[in-house]
Write a protein that holds these residues in place. Structure first.
Motif, PDB file in Angstrom:
ATOM      1  N   ILE A   1      65.390 -52.892 -22.841  1.00 20.81           N
ATOM      2  CA  ILE A   1      65.595 -52.624 -20.771  1.00 20.81           C
ATOM      3  C   ILE A   1      66.937 -53.429 -20.768  1.00 20.81           C
ATOM      4  N   GLN A   2      66.942 -54.520 -21.066  1.00 21.78           N
ATOM      5  CA  GLN A   2      68.487 -55.094 -20.885  1.00 21.78           C
ATOM      6  C   GLN A   2      69.992 -54.419 -20.576  1.00 21.78           C
ATOM      7  N   TYR A   3      69.688 -53.935 -22.244  1.00 21.31           N
ATOM      8  CA  TYR A   3      70.560 -53.008 -22.495  1.00 21.31           C
ATOM      9  C   TYR A   3      70.954 -51.697 -21.370  1.00 21.31           C
ATOM     10  N   HIS A   4      69.566 -50.981 -20.972  1.00 16.44           N
ATOM     11  CA  HIS A   4      69.240 -49.713 -19.635  1.00 16.44           C
ATOM     12  C   HIS A   4      70.721 -51.258 -18.599  1.00 16.44           C
ATOM     13  N   LEU A   5      69.928 -51.623 -18.624  1.00 18.26           N
ATOM     14  CA  LEU A   5      70.810 -51.828 -17.304  1.00 18.26           C
ATOM     15  C   LEU A   5      72.002 -52.479 -17.253  1.00 18.26           C
ATOM     16  N   LEU A   6      72.299 -53.160 -18.569  1.00 14.58           N
ATOM     17  CA  LEU A   6      73.559 -53.516 -18.621  1.00 14.58           C
ATOM     18  C   LEU A   6      74.469 -51.839 -18.825  1.00 14.58           C
TER      19      LEU A   6
ATOM     20  N   LEU B   1      71.743 -50.643  -7.038  1.00 21.93           N
ATOM     21  CA  LEU B   1      71.019 -50.737  -8.854  1.00 21.93           C
ATOM     22  C   LEU B   1      69.843 -50.123  -8.772  1.00 21.93           C
ATOM     23  N   ILE B   2      68.733 -50.589  -8.018  1.00 21.90           N
ATOM     24  CA  ILE B   2      67.616 -50.389  -7.780  1.00 21.90           C
ATOM     25  C   ILE B   2      67.336 -48.407  -7.921  1.00 21.90           C
ATOM     26  N   ASP B   3      67.774 -47.930  -7.190  1.00 19.46           N
ATOM     27  CA  ASP B   3      67.914 -46.686  -6.963  1.00 19.46           C
ATOM     28  C   ASP B   3      68.818 -45.527  -8.602  1.00 19.46           C
ATOM     29  N   LYS B   4      69.948 -46.221  -9.200  1.00 18.95           N
ATOM     30  CA  LYS B   4      70.696 -46.128  -9.998  1.00 18.95           C
ATOM     31  C   LYS B   4      69.429 -45.990 -11.288  1.00 18.95           C
ATOM     32  N   LEU B   5      68.333 -46.672 -11.012  1.00 19.09           N
ATOM     33  CA  LEU B   5      68.314 -47.466 -11.787  1.00 19.09           C
ATOM     34  C   LEU B   5      67.045 -46.245 -12.240  1.00 19.09           C
TER      35      LEU B   5
ATOM     36  N   LEU C   1      61.812 -50.332 -13.399  1.00 17.09           N
ATOM     37  CA  LEU C   1      62.658 -52.741 -14.187  1.00 17.09           C
ATOM     38  C   LEU C   1      61.395 -52.969 -12.997  1.00 17.09           C
ATOM     39  N   VAL C   2      60.191 -53.854 -13.844  1.00 12.85           N
ATOM     40  CA  VAL C   2      59.578 -54.740 -12.362  1.00 12.85           C
ATOM     41  C   VAL C   2      60.661 -56.198 -11.997  1.00 12.85           C
ATOM     42  N   SER C   3      60.108 -56.840 -10.980  1.00 14.84           N
ATOM     43  CA  SER C   3      60.512 -57.744 -10.510  1.00 14.84           C
ATOM     44  C   SER C   3      61.377 -58.803 -11.518  1.00 14.84           C
ATOM     45  N   ALA C   4      59.917 -59.018 -12.431  1.00  8.35           N
ATOM     46  CA  ALA C   4      59.952 -59.993 -13.233  1.00  8.35           C
ATOM     47  C   ALA C   4      61.515 -59.813 -14.277  1.00  8.35           C
ATOM     48  N   GLU C   5      60.802 -58.602 -14.817  1.00  4.38           N
ATOM     49  CA  GLU C   5      61.873 -58.372 -15.904  1.00  4.38           C
ATOM     50  C   GLU C   5      63.246 -58.123 -14.817  1.00  4.38           C
ATOM     51  N   LEU C   6      64.051 -57.777 -13.994  1.00  8.12           N
ATOM     52  CA  LEU C   6      65.023 -58.036 -13.485  1.00  8.12           C
ATOM     53  C   LEU C   6      65.307 -59.071 -13.867  1.00  8.12           C
ATOM     54  N   LYS C   7      64.944 -59.764 -13.054  1.00  6.75           N
ATOM     55  CA  LYS C   7      64.799 -61.380 -13.012  1.00  6.75           C
ATOM     56  C   LYS C   7      65.712 -62.441 -13.790  1.00  6.75           C
ATOM     57  N   ALA C   8      64.789 -61.745 -14.957  1.00  5.86           N
ATOM     58  CA  ALA C   8      65.130 -62.393 -15.779  1.00  5.86           C
ATOM     59  C   ALA C   8      66.239 -62.111 -16.861  1.00  5.86           C
ATOM     60  N   ALA C   9      66.913 -60.666 -16.553  1.00  7.49           N
ATOM     61  CA  ALA C   9      68.493 -59.874 -17.104  1.00  7.49           C
ATOM     62  C   ALA C   9      69.237 -60.425 -16.662  1.00  7.49           C
ATOM     63  N   PHE C  10      69.196 -60.406 -14.823  1.00  2.75           N
ATOM     64  CA  PHE C  10      70.002 -60.918 -14.374  1.00  2.75           C
ATOM     65  C   PHE C  10      70.541 -62.340 -14.530  1.00  2.75           C
ATOM     66  N   LYS C  11      69.460 -63.269 -14.363  1.00  2.00           N
ATOM     67  CA  LYS C  11      70.039 -64.755 -15.212  1.00  2.00           C
ATOM     68  C   LYS C  11      70.635 -64.595 -16.113  1.00  2.00           C
ATOM     69  N   LEU C  12      70.112 -63.994 -17.690  1.00  2.00           N
ATOM     70  CA  LEU C  12      71.157 -63.867 -18.981  1.00  2.00           C
ATOM     71  C   LEU C  12      72.233 -63.379 -18.473  1.00  2.00           C
TER      72      LEU C  12
END
Length: 216
Positions: free
Chosen positions: A97-102, A126-130, A137-148
């Motif tokens: 999921i993080q790689y797709h976001l990247l 960004l959410i629309d693009k995804l 992505l659920v909020s927790a997944e997005l938050k974790a990816a952003f933080k990383l």
């Protein structure tokens, strides 16, 4: 095996910058001129970069400065690229999921490159693009990816802003944040999914035989 001999002479005035550059590279992999101009200027000077490089090579790393992108980054020393236990020492493995976001962030950066000096995307866009990629992505997944991603200086954002209009700053370091084998796996998965969707939308025509009467 030959002995390791390290000889570095750093001027007293530069010693603190020398330490800070090494610690910063080990901590976040990327060092951006925009965020830490003084540290970047130190590494941009060839003699200083050579001292830092000599030190880092002792532990299997090296430093690369890209003046066009105005960043410095920690890399694996070529001599240790295939050394067992060291060759993946500074590789962070993102989740699928993080790689797709990247990938989505990198595509956005490329689409906007050259229009403004700084590249931003809002959280809502960004959410629309995804979603257009079939990824939610659920909020927790997005938050974790952003933080990383923020930790490794790939993006920046205000952690207190969570609305759709919250801006996310995209950095040129995004183009270097790839683990090539994982990138190929994610790209192959994306292309495979895309081919399946196309087949479902345009199924092949069924072959038919001619059962007409024989000509007399």
């Amino acid at each position: 095996m030959s002995d390791i001999n390290l000889q570095i002479t750093v001027k007293e005035d530069n010693f603190i910058l020398f330490k800070r550059c090494i610690r910063r590279l080990l901590e976040s992999t990327f060092l951006l001129k925009e965020k830490e101009e003084r540290l970047y200027a130190f590494l941009a000077k060839e003699s200083n970069r050579q001292d830092v490089s000599d030190y880092l090579r002792m532990i299997g790393y090296d430093v690369l400065v890209d003046e066009k992108c105005e960043l410095a980054m920690l890399t694996v020393n070529e001599a240790d690229a295939e050394t067992v236990g060291l060759k993946r020492a500074n590789i962070v493995t993102f989740s699928g999921i993080q790689y797709h976001l990247l990938l989505a962030l990198w595509e956005t950066y490329l689409e906007n490159l050259g229009y403004d000096e700084s590249v931003f995307i809002t959280r809502g866009d960004l959410i629309d693009k995804l979603k257009s990629f079939g990824l939610q992505l659920v909020s927790a997944e997005l938050k974790a990816a952003f933080k990383l991603f923020k930790k490794y200086n790939l993006i920046d954002y205000d952690e207190e802003e969570n609305g759709e209009d919250a801006k996310i700053r995209l950095y040129p370091s995004l183009q270097f944040g790839w683990d090539i084998p994982q990138f190929k796996a994610v790209a192959d998965e994306y292309l495979h999914t895309e081919d399946e969707e196309e087949e479902n939308e345009n199924p092949p025509e069924a072959e038919t035989e001619n059962f007409g009467e024989d000509d007399e």
